[in-house]
Design an enzyme around this catalytic site. Structure first.
Site, PDB file in Angstrom:
ATOM      1  N   LYS A  54       1.013  -1.178   0.147  1.00 11.72           N
ATOM      2  CA  LYS A  54      -0.123  -0.067   0.028  1.00 11.72           C
ATOM      3  C   LYS A  54       0.980   1.239   0.130  1.00 11.72           C
ATOM      4  O   LYS A  54       0.679   2.237  -0.625  1.00 11.72           O
ATOM      5  CB  LYS A  54      -0.855   0.133   1.332  1.00 11.72           C
ATOM      6  CG  LYS A  54      -2.115  -1.045   1.188  1.00 11.72           C
ATOM      7  CD  LYS A  54      -2.666  -1.122   2.479  1.00 11.72           C
ATOM      8  CE  LYS A  54      -3.805  -2.401   2.311  1.00 11.72           C
ATOM      9  NZ  LYS A  54      -4.308  -2.958   3.361  1.00 11.72           N
ATOM     10  N   GLN A  98      -3.979  -1.169  10.078  1.00 17.93           N
ATOM     11  CA  GLN A  98      -3.999  -2.634   9.373  1.00 17.93           C
ATOM     12  C   GLN A  98      -4.576  -3.679  10.239  1.00 17.93           C
ATOM     13  O   GLN A  98      -4.141  -3.646  11.518  1.00 17.93           O
ATOM     14  CB  GLN A  98      -2.623  -2.870   9.171  1.00 17.93           C
ATOM     15  CG  GLN A  98      -2.296  -4.214   8.223  1.00 17.93           C
ATOM     16  CD  GLN A  98      -2.983  -4.466   7.080  1.00 17.93           C
ATOM     17  OE1 GLN A  98      -3.078  -3.486   6.268  1.00 17.93           O
ATOM     18  NE2 GLN A  98      -3.693  -5.425   6.825  1.00 17.93           N
ATOM     19  N   ASP A 124     -10.148   3.259   4.479  1.00 17.19           N
ATOM     20  CA  ASP A 124     -10.729   2.156   4.627  1.00 17.19           C
ATOM     21  C   ASP A 124     -12.091   1.926   4.391  1.00 17.19           C
ATOM     22  O   ASP A 124     -12.960   0.733   4.169  1.00 17.19           O
ATOM     23  CB  ASP A 124     -10.313   1.223   5.729  1.00 17.19           C
ATOM     24  CG  ASP A 124      -9.275   0.445   5.601  1.00 17.19           C
ATOM     25  OD1 ASP A 124      -9.114  -0.031   4.351  1.00 17.19           O
ATOM     26  OD2 ASP A 124      -8.304   0.170   6.375  1.00 17.19           O
TER      27      ASP A 124
END
Ligand code: NAD
Length: 311
Positions: A54, A98, A124
């Site tokens: 990412k 994460q 997200d």
């Protein structure tokens, strides 16, 4: 029939390239690039790979990507304090925590930490404000994996209006937002899960079938209507030779890969589905790269919205 391959890697490259003018314009206007902060607690090997990908992707496309590490022994309060600091830091437009967080943080840690992210920086799309906005079909930051799947279906011109879409899996991260994105494209949507009765029969009525279960090769040919589009979200690493032999024929590329590397990646969809489906995403090279492209897109979108720059 052999299913048409829906090439996520190629689409992801194109989607990322399309974002470059937006990144340049933002950087020119604001004297800094869009910024993504990634929080990693502990050292889960799979998470290390995901965050590295990412950050490398956003950096490759002119954005700032920075990793903030917490030790595996960190408390949930330490994670919350870091998120709060990043919420206040104007150089970061996106914050991504994460998953999974270390078990020691407690059962409700993920919900508490995800809820603490400023909804304007929630790349997200997990925050209840963004989920609520998605439910109401308002502009929102949407979870990257289902967003990537929807983008793929749009770009490939797969018809959805009036079609029956079946999503296997009801997670907050994939299944539920996927179902909403399909609904907003006028599909008639069924969500299946571990308690669904006669799952293969329900799936066989799908024009578009999305598998987000986390079980290698679970969706076999008898789940699939001939000609249906199948999106395989699952990413499962197989290291068991007997399983590999059960799933892949002798002489296949996956068997060779296994012999070389000792493991192979497989989705939730059985290889035999290729002979029945009309179109199918491969694993790897399907949904995975699109997810990363959507992390970049959400970061750019969050930056523009925060700065009230035109999108
Ligand atoms: P999850 O474990 O949160 O959810 C799995 C879902 O599958 C549950 O809703 C459950 O009801 C359903 N399920 C489990 N067993 C079932 C059964 N026997 N029959 C029917 N339904 C069943 O998982 P998730 O986070 O939604 O992820 C699903 C898969 O997608 C995993 O393999 C994960 O690694 C993968 N994934 C891939 C990406 C990507 O970028 N490609 C991103 C996120 C997740």
């Amino acid at each position: 029939m052999t299913a048409r391959r829906l090439d996520g890697t190629a689409w992801a490259a194109r989607l990322r390239a399309e974002l470059e003018p937006r990144v340049e314009r933002f950087t020119d206007l604001h004297g800094r690039p869009p910024g993504l902060a990634v929080v990693l607690a502990g050292s889960n090997p799979a998470s290390e790979i995901y965050v590295r990908n990412k950050i490398a992707t956003v950096a490759q496309h002119g954005c700032r990507g920075e990793l903030f590490r917490l030790p595996g022994t960190a408390s949930v309060d330490e994670a919350l304090a870091l998120v709060e600091r990043l919420n206040q830091d104007d150089d970061f437009d996106g914050i991504l925590v994460q998953s999974p967080l270390p078990e020691g943080m407690g059962e409700d840690a993920e919900q508490r930490v995800f809820d603490a992210v400023d909804p304007a920086k929630d790349v997200d799309g997990f925050h209840p404000v963004n989920v609520g906005r998605l439910v109401q079909k308002r502009p929102a930051l949407v979870a990257c994996t289902p967003l990537g799947c929807a983008e793929l279906l749009d770009r490939e011109g797969i018809p959805l209006r009036g079609k029956h879409a079946v999503v296997i899996g009801r997670s907050d991260i994939v299944g539920k937002p996927m179902a909403l994105l399909l609904l907003h494209r006028d599909a008639t949507v069924t969500i299946c899960h571990s308690r669904t009765v006669d799952l293969p029969a329900v799936c066989r009525t799908a024009d578009v079938l999305v598998a987000a279960i986390g079980r290698p090769g679970f969706v076999t040919a008898d789940f699939v209507k001939p000609g249906a589009t199948v999106i395989d979200v699952g990413i499962n690493r197989l290291a068991d030779e007997a399983e590999v032999q059960r799933l892949f024929p002798e002489g296949s590329a996956k068997r060779r890969q296994f012999a070389e590397k000792g493991s192979v990646l497989i989705g939730d969809v059985h290889p035999d589905v290729e002979a029945v489906a009309g179109a199918l995403t491969p694993v790897p090279g399907g949904v995975g790269p699109l997810t990363i492209a959507m992390v970049l897109r959400n970061t750019v979108t969050a930056a523009e919205l925060r700065a009230r720059a035109p999108i």
